[in-house]
Scaffold this motif. Structure first.
Motif, PDB file in Angstrom:
ATOM      1  N   SER A   1       4.335  -5.003  -1.954  1.00 44.28           N
ATOM      2  CA  SER A   1       3.315  -4.001  -2.277  1.00 44.28           C
ATOM      3  C   SER A   1       2.331  -4.552  -3.309  1.00 44.28           C
ATOM      4  CB  SER A   1       3.970  -2.735  -2.826  1.00 44.28           C
ATOM      5  OG  SER A   1       4.848  -2.191  -1.863  1.00 44.28           O
ATOM      6  N   THR A   2       1.054  -4.549  -2.951  1.00 42.40           N
ATOM      7  CA  THR A   2       0.003  -4.965  -3.869  1.00 42.40           C
ATOM      8  C   THR A   2      -0.197  -3.913  -4.947  1.00 42.40           C
ATOM      9  OG1 THR A   2      -1.076  -6.081  -2.039  1.00 42.40           O
ATOM     10  CG2 THR A   2      -2.399  -5.725  -3.995  1.00 42.40           C
ATOM     11  N   LEU A   3      -0.076  -2.650  -4.536  1.00 43.79           N
ATOM     12  CA  LEU A   3      -0.230  -1.520  -5.445  1.00 43.79           C
ATOM     13  C   LEU A   3       0.993  -0.622  -5.361  1.00 43.79           C
ATOM     14  CD1 LEU A   3      -3.821  -0.098  -4.785  1.00 43.79           C
ATOM     15  CD2 LEU A   3      -3.044  -1.341  -6.785  1.00 43.79           C
TER      16      LEU A   3
ATOM     17  N   VAL B   1       1.602   3.172  -7.028  1.00 39.52           N
ATOM     18  CA  VAL B   1       0.929   4.191  -7.823  1.00 39.52           C
ATOM     19  C   VAL B   1       1.611   5.544  -7.684  1.00 39.52           C
ATOM     20  CG1 VAL B   1      -1.343   3.068  -7.658  1.00 39.52           C
ATOM     21  CG2 VAL B   1      -0.704   4.782  -5.966  1.00 39.52           C
TER      22      VAL B   1
ATOM     23  N   VAL C   1      -5.283   8.777  -7.753  1.00 35.93           N
ATOM     24  CA  VAL C   1      -4.296   8.057  -8.543  1.00 35.93           C
ATOM     25  C   VAL C   1      -4.113   8.732  -9.900  1.00 35.93           C
ATOM     26  CG1 VAL C   1      -3.749   5.844  -9.637  1.00 35.93           C
ATOM     27  CG2 VAL C   1      -4.789   5.891  -7.354  1.00 35.93           C
TER      28      VAL C   1
ATOM     29  N   VAL D   1      -0.802   4.041 -12.584  1.00 39.17           N
ATOM     30  CA  VAL D   1      -0.599   2.774 -11.887  1.00 39.17           C
ATOM     31  C   VAL D   1       0.706   2.152 -12.370  1.00 39.17           C
ATOM     32  CG1 VAL D   1      -1.536   0.473 -11.445  1.00 39.17           C
ATOM     33  CG2 VAL D   1      -3.078   2.422 -11.659  1.00 39.17           C
TER      34      VAL D   1
ATOM     35  N   GLY E   1      -0.220  -3.411 -10.143  1.00 37.64           N
ATOM     36  CA  GLY E   1      -1.519  -3.778  -9.587  1.00 37.64           C
ATOM     37  C   GLY E   1      -2.666  -3.133 -10.325  1.00 37.64           C
TER      38      GLY E   1
ATOM     39  N   SER F   1      -5.772  -0.557  -9.630  1.00 41.92           N
ATOM     40  CA  SER F   1      -6.101   0.462  -8.635  1.00 41.92           C
ATOM     41  C   SER F   1      -7.362   1.223  -9.005  1.00 41.92           C
ATOM     42  CB  SER F   1      -4.941   1.450  -8.514  1.00 41.92           C
ATOM     43  OG  SER F   1      -5.272   2.492  -7.639  1.00 41.92           O
TER      44      SER F   1
ATOM     45  N   ILE G   1      -7.918   6.226  -3.598  1.00 38.16           N
ATOM     46  CA  ILE G   1      -7.475   5.261  -2.588  1.00 38.16           C
ATOM     47  C   ILE G   1      -7.611   5.934  -1.231  1.00 38.16           C
ATOM     48  CG2 ILE G   1      -5.467   4.057  -1.641  1.00 38.16           C
ATOM     49  CD1 ILE G   1      -4.443   3.767  -4.509  1.00 38.16           C
TER      50      ILE G   1
ATOM     51  N   TYR H   1      -5.860   1.153   2.330  1.00 32.92           N
ATOM     52  CA  TYR H   1      -4.487   0.742   2.050  1.00 32.92           C
ATOM     53  C   TYR H   1      -3.570   1.469   3.019  1.00 32.92           C
ATOM     54  CZ  TYR H   1      -5.772  -1.578  -2.254  1.00 32.92           C
ATOM     55  OH  TYR H   1      -6.320  -2.454  -3.161  1.00 32.92           O
TER      56      TYR H   1
END
Length: 181
Positions: A50-52, A54, A85, A88, A91, A93, A97, A140
């Motif tokens: 997972s890049t992000l 949140v 969001v 976080v 990542g 963010s 998103i 995403y």
């Protein structure tokens, strides 16, 4: 002077229209986008893939993009839903998103196994999301489909029985941050 002013305005208008046309031409065809639905082997791999990560709120509105594909009597549909969001965990963010998900219409019965592969848009509420970018877009998607979503109830995560990881169950956002590290 007045003629030059009108001519300058007309040139700016044409340039702006051309820029919009170029941006529109570069916009991905959402109906044709494919999601990476590869499941994670374990909780650690889910966080790594997972890049992000949140904590975010999903609202009930979404956009539908029929793909033209069918599964039996069901139409496969891509959805775009906006997440706001709140915090976080991993990542960098933006505040909003755009989540791309895939589902089917009409909605099958809740016990239908197609729901596992085609979750569709999420119900309104607060969640922790494990996300990765959809290549070539600003969208995403959930990492590992249902593995990547943990509803928040009274500020604590709920691990979905069939797909979630117990390591991420019953944690508040700060505890989840520590667990992911």
């Amino acid at each position: 002077m007045r003629v030059l002013g009108h001519l300058g305005f007309a040139c700016l208008l044409v340039i702006s229209l051309l820029q919009c046309q170029v941006a529109w031409a570069q916009r991905p065809d959402i109906a044709k986008l494919q999601l990476d639905t590869t499941p994670a082997a374990n909780a650690r791999q889910l966080a790594q893939k997972s890049t992000l990560i949140v904590s975010a709120s999903a609202n009930s509105s979404f956009q539908s993009f029929p793909t033209g594909k069918k599964i039996g009597a069901y139409q496969v549909v891509n959805y775009i839903q906006t997440l706001q969001v709140n915090s976080v965990i991993k990542g960098a963010s933006p505040r909003l998103i755009r989540l791309l998900s895939v589902g089917i219409e009409p909605l099958p019965d809740a016990k239908d196994p197609l729901n596992d592969k085609y979750p569709g848009p999420l119900a309104e509420g607060n969640y922790v999301f494990f996300l990765h970018p959809v290549r070539g877009t600003g969208f995403y998607s959930l990492t590992g489909l249902w593995q990547g979503v943990y509803p928040l109830l009274d500020g604590k995560t709920i691990s979905l029985k069939k797909t979630g990881f117990a390591e991420y169950d019953g944690l508040n956002v700060e505890q989840l941050k520590q667990r992911v590290r």
